[in-house]
Design a protein around this motif. Structure first.
Motif, PDB file in Angstrom:
ATOM      1  N   VAL A 300     117.753 -27.135 -88.270  1.00  0.00           N
ATOM      2  CA  VAL A 300     117.890 -26.022 -87.332  1.00  0.00           C
ATOM      3  C   VAL A 300     117.904 -26.607 -85.924  1.00  0.00           C
ATOM      4  O   VAL A 300     116.915 -27.204 -85.475  1.00  0.00           O
ATOM      5  N   CYS A 301     119.033 -26.467 -85.255  1.00  0.00           N
ATOM      6  CA  CYS A 301     119.191 -26.987 -83.899  1.00  0.00           C
ATOM      7  C   CYS A 301     118.509 -26.067 -82.888  1.00  0.00           C
ATOM      8  O   CYS A 301     118.066 -24.965 -83.215  1.00  0.00           O
ATOM      9  N   ARG A 302     118.466 -26.514 -81.629  1.00  0.00           N
ATOM     10  CA  ARG A 302     117.768 -25.747 -80.605  1.00  0.00           C
ATOM     11  C   ARG A 302     118.608 -24.610 -80.047  1.00  0.00           C
ATOM     12  O   ARG A 302     118.069 -23.655 -79.486  1.00  0.00           O
ATOM     13  N   SER A 303     119.933 -24.703 -80.194  1.00  0.00           N
ATOM     14  CA  SER A 303     120.808 -23.665 -79.635  1.00  0.00           C
ATOM     15  C   SER A 303     122.140 -23.667 -80.361  1.00  0.00           C
ATOM     16  O   SER A 303     122.498 -24.638 -81.049  1.00  0.00           O
ATOM     17  N   TYR A 304     122.868 -22.575 -80.174  1.00  0.00           N
ATOM     18  CA  TYR A 304     124.213 -22.461 -80.741  1.00  0.00           C
ATOM     19  C   TYR A 304     125.127 -23.538 -80.178  1.00  0.00           C
ATOM     20  O   TYR A 304     125.885 -24.181 -80.917  1.00  0.00           O
ATOM     21  N   ASP A 305     125.063 -23.762 -78.854  1.00  0.00           N
ATOM     22  CA  ASP A 305     125.941 -24.746 -78.219  1.00  0.00           C
ATOM     23  C   ASP A 305     125.651 -26.154 -78.722  1.00  0.00           C
ATOM     24  O   ASP A 305     126.583 -26.934 -78.980  1.00  0.00           O
ATOM     25  N   GLU A 306     124.374 -26.472 -78.906  1.00  0.00           N
ATOM     26  CA  GLU A 306     124.032 -27.806 -79.389  1.00  0.00           C
ATOM     27  C   GLU A 306     124.515 -28.004 -80.828  1.00  0.00           C
ATOM     28  O   GLU A 306     125.029 -29.071 -81.178  1.00  0.00           O
ATOM     29  N   ARG A 307     124.367 -26.963 -81.645  1.00  0.00           N
ATOM     30  CA  ARG A 307     124.887 -27.064 -83.017  1.00  0.00           C
ATOM     31  C   ARG A 307     126.398 -27.260 -83.007  1.00  0.00           C
ATOM     32  O   ARG A 307     126.939 -28.075 -83.778  1.00  0.00           O
ATOM     33  N   THR A 308     127.102 -26.525 -82.177  1.00  0.00           N
ATOM     34  CA  THR A 308     128.560 -26.656 -82.089  1.00  0.00           C
ATOM     35  C   THR A 308     128.965 -28.071 -81.707  1.00  0.00           C
ATOM     36  O   THR A 308     129.885 -28.665 -82.294  1.00  0.00           O
ATOM     37  N   GLN A 309     128.254 -28.644 -80.733  1.00  0.00           N
ATOM     38  CA  GLN A 309     128.549 -30.014 -80.300  1.00  0.00           C
ATOM     39  C   GLN A 309     128.274 -31.014 -81.424  1.00  0.00           C
ATOM     40  O   GLN A 309     129.035 -31.973 -81.622  1.00  0.00           O
ATOM     41  N   LEU A 310     127.185 -30.779 -82.181  1.00  0.00           N
ATOM     42  CA  LEU A 310     126.853 -31.674 -83.290  1.00  0.00           C
ATOM     43  C   LEU A 310     127.923 -31.605 -84.376  1.00  0.00           C
ATOM     44  O   LEU A 310     128.330 -32.637 -84.922  1.00  0.00           O
ATOM     45  N   THR A 350     121.431 -17.840 -87.858  1.00  0.00           N
ATOM     46  CA  THR A 350     122.887 -17.719 -87.788  1.00  0.00           C
ATOM     47  C   THR A 350     123.453 -18.671 -86.745  1.00  0.00           C
ATOM     48  O   THR A 350     124.465 -19.341 -86.972  1.00  0.00           O
ATOM     49  N   ASP A 351     122.799 -18.754 -85.597  1.00  0.00           N
ATOM     50  CA  ASP A 351     123.308 -19.548 -84.482  1.00  0.00           C
ATOM     51  C   ASP A 351     122.976 -21.032 -84.578  1.00  0.00           C
ATOM     52  O   ASP A 351     123.706 -21.861 -84.028  1.00  0.00           O
ATOM     53  N   CYS A 352     121.883 -21.376 -85.240  1.00  0.00           N
ATOM     54  CA  CYS A 352     121.336 -22.730 -85.102  1.00  0.00           C
ATOM     55  C   CYS A 352     121.240 -23.529 -86.393  1.00  0.00           C
ATOM     56  O   CYS A 352     121.059 -24.757 -86.341  1.00  0.00           O
ATOM     57  N   LEU A 353     121.302 -22.897 -87.563  1.00  0.00           N
ATOM     58  CA  LEU A 353     121.130 -23.622 -88.828  1.00  0.00           C
ATOM     59  C   LEU A 353     122.412 -24.354 -89.205  1.00  0.00           C
ATOM     60  O   LEU A 353     123.512 -23.803 -89.118  1.00  0.00           O
ATOM     61  N   LEU A 354     122.261 -25.592 -89.643  1.00  0.00           N
ATOM     62  CA  LEU A 354     123.398 -26.411 -90.037  1.00  0.00           C
ATOM     63  C   LEU A 354     123.104 -27.092 -91.372  1.00  0.00           C
ATOM     64  O   LEU A 354     122.088 -27.781 -91.519  1.00  0.00           O
ATOM     65  N   ARG A 355     123.999 -26.908 -92.333  1.00  0.00           N
ATOM     66  CA  ARG A 355     123.849 -27.532 -93.655  1.00  0.00           C
ATOM     67  C   ARG A 355     124.582 -28.869 -93.681  1.00  0.00           C
ATOM     68  O   ARG A 355     125.721 -28.970 -93.220  1.00  0.00           O
ATOM     69  N   LEU A 356     123.933 -29.868 -94.263  1.00  0.00           N
ATOM     70  CA  LEU A 356     124.498 -31.207 -94.323  1.00  0.00           C
ATOM     71  C   LEU A 356     125.173 -31.439 -95.683  1.00  0.00           C
ATOM     72  O   LEU A 356     124.844 -30.775 -96.664  1.00  0.00           O
ATOM     73  N   PRO A 357     126.119 -32.376 -95.747  1.00  0.00           N
ATOM     74  CA  PRO A 357     126.756 -32.672 -97.038  1.00  0.00           C
ATOM     75  C   PRO A 357     125.720 -32.938 -98.123  1.00  0.00           C
ATOM     76  O   PRO A 357     124.759 -33.690 -97.902  1.00  0.00           O
ATOM     77  N   PHE A 358     125.931 -32.319 -99.293  1.00  0.00           N
ATOM     78  CA  PHE A 358     124.919 -32.410-100.361  1.00  0.00           C
ATOM     79  C   PHE A 358     125.607 -32.151-101.693  1.00  0.00           C
ATOM     80  O   PHE A 358     126.009 -31.034-101.981  1.00  0.00           O
ATOM     81  N   TYR A 359     125.742 -33.195-102.501  1.00  0.00           N
ATOM     82  CA  TYR A 359     126.327 -33.053-103.825  1.00  0.00           C
ATOM     83  C   TYR A 359     125.892 -34.227-104.684  1.00  0.00           C
ATOM     84  O   TYR A 359     125.424 -35.258-104.163  1.00  0.00           O
TER      85      TYR A 359
END
Length: 380
Positions: A300-310, A350-359
């Motif tokens: 979970v990132c700190r902001s929507y913009d930071e998640r977008t940049q990541l 919704t704005d900050c959570l990011l799922r990483l590759p996982f399989y």
């Protein structure tokens, strides 16, 4: 590109599909469908299991079994997939969206209680990332107000909840009904595919009828009636034997799959822990009452913009992470007929959570690259 997800073959999937075809029956309720159902009933102590074509179908069956009608209210987390709400909206129910906990995406029992009215009929806890909602509190509320509980356990196979008295139960075996998914993004896959767990014997027979287009066809084939016909509401919810054959091969290897997925999960947790210590991200936290089935790994990132940049940074490194649900209270469909409501925790995820590759086939080198690049992004 390191993809977000990748379907895999681990055992006899193709051989079992060939066996199903050669058996002369690839429609529903053949040998592999029955093997899958027996496996789940034995391993997780579900009183009765019926395989379906999807988790969505299982939820729609549950809505019919709960006798949801226009005017009824159904409590659903805002942070979930649309099927959690849509299955009940199709029966004419008013969907009452409730917020997540502040520290994880699961539905907050305190918020559930605030939204219960005399019209409430069903609570739908969604076990996000395979981590249990606080089922003891939810079941207490359901008993107090005489409500159905339908567990959306799409992500929760092989995960458990421990009650305050020490009793440990598989997710999906606690509510009246539970819906599971075997979509290609899940731990155990069949491309598509799902399952309904029925935990109250009084609904066994009707569940079979609903699944068989509203007919008592299953009873006919067991010799319990001399003919079958239309006796209730229903639809075509049976999966093909092709789906069940593929799934059964996965079930034979569930311990191997789960061991590998847990290794991946804990490697992410260790590799990104410094970022949490430095305050850049929040990592998943497993409550004391829950187990971890390693369904996904998210930050979970700190902001929507930071998640977008990541996301942009990682894609430039050929790594494909993805965000997840859009709060359903802000969907076009909901807002077309309802006023805007404030559900802050759901909006935050919704704005900050990011799922990483996982399989299952994610390699050590690939995972090392992902971890290194995420650390690099924040340290820069």
């Amino acid at each position: 590109m390191i993809p977000f997800n990748k379907p895999f073959i681990i055992g006899k999937e193709l051989a079992y599909i060939e066996e199903a075809v050669k058996s002369g029956k690839i429609s529903g309720d053949g040998i592999f469908t029955k093997k899958c159902q027996h496996f789940f009933e034995q391993k997780y102590h579900f009183p009765k299991v019926l395989m379906t074509t999807s988790c969505t179908d299982a939820l729609e069956m549950a809505a019919i079994l709960c006798n949801v009608e226009p005017g009824d209210e159904v409590i659903v987390p805002s942070y979930t997939f649309v099927s959690s709400a849509n299955a009940f909206a199709l029966r004419g129910a008013k969907i009452v969206f409730v917020d997540s906990c502040h520290d994880n995406p699961n539905i907050d029992p305190v918020e559930i209680e605030k939204h219960i009215t005399e019209k409430t009929k069903v609570i739908v806890p969604v076990h996000y990332a395979g981590i249990a909602c606080d089922m003891e509190k939810i079941m207490e509320l359901a008993q107090k107000h005489n409500l159905f509980v339908v567990e959306d356990a799409a992500q929760a196979i092989d995960s458990y909840y421990t009650f305050s008295d020490g009793t440990k139960k598989a997710l999906g075996s606690i509510g009246h009904f539970a819906a599971f998914s075997f979509h290609e993004t899940k731990n155990i896959i069949a491309g598509e595919g799902g399952m309904l767990a029925i935990n109250d014997p009084q609904y066994f027979d009707r569940a079979e009828v609903i699944r068989e287009k509203g007919t008592n066809r299953s009873a006919f084939f067991r010799g319990e009636v001399n003919k079958y016909g239309w006796v209730d509401l229903g639809s075509s919810f049976l999966p093909s034997e092709i789906i069940s054959a593929f799934l059964y091969a996965q079930l034979e290897n569930i311990e191997t799959i789960q061991k590998k997925r847990l290794e991946i999960w804990y490697k992410y947790q260790k590799g990104l822990s410094t970022l949490q210590e430095q305050g850049f991200v929040s990592l998943p936290d497993i409550p004391s009452y829950a187990t971890n089935n390693a369904h996904m790994y998210y930050i979970v990132c700190r902001s929507y913009d930071e998640r977008t940049q990541l996301i942009q940074y990682l894609k430039a490194q050929d790594i494909h992470p993805v965000f997840h649900y859009l709060s359903l209270n802000k969907s076009d469909f909901f807002l077309a007929n309802n006023p805007e409501i404030d559900i802050p925790n759901s909006d935050h995820f919704t704005d900050c959570l990011l799922r990483l590759p996982f399989y299952y086939e994610l390699s050590d080198n690939e995972q090392n690259t992902i971890i290194e690049q995420i650390n690099s992004f924040f340290t820069k």
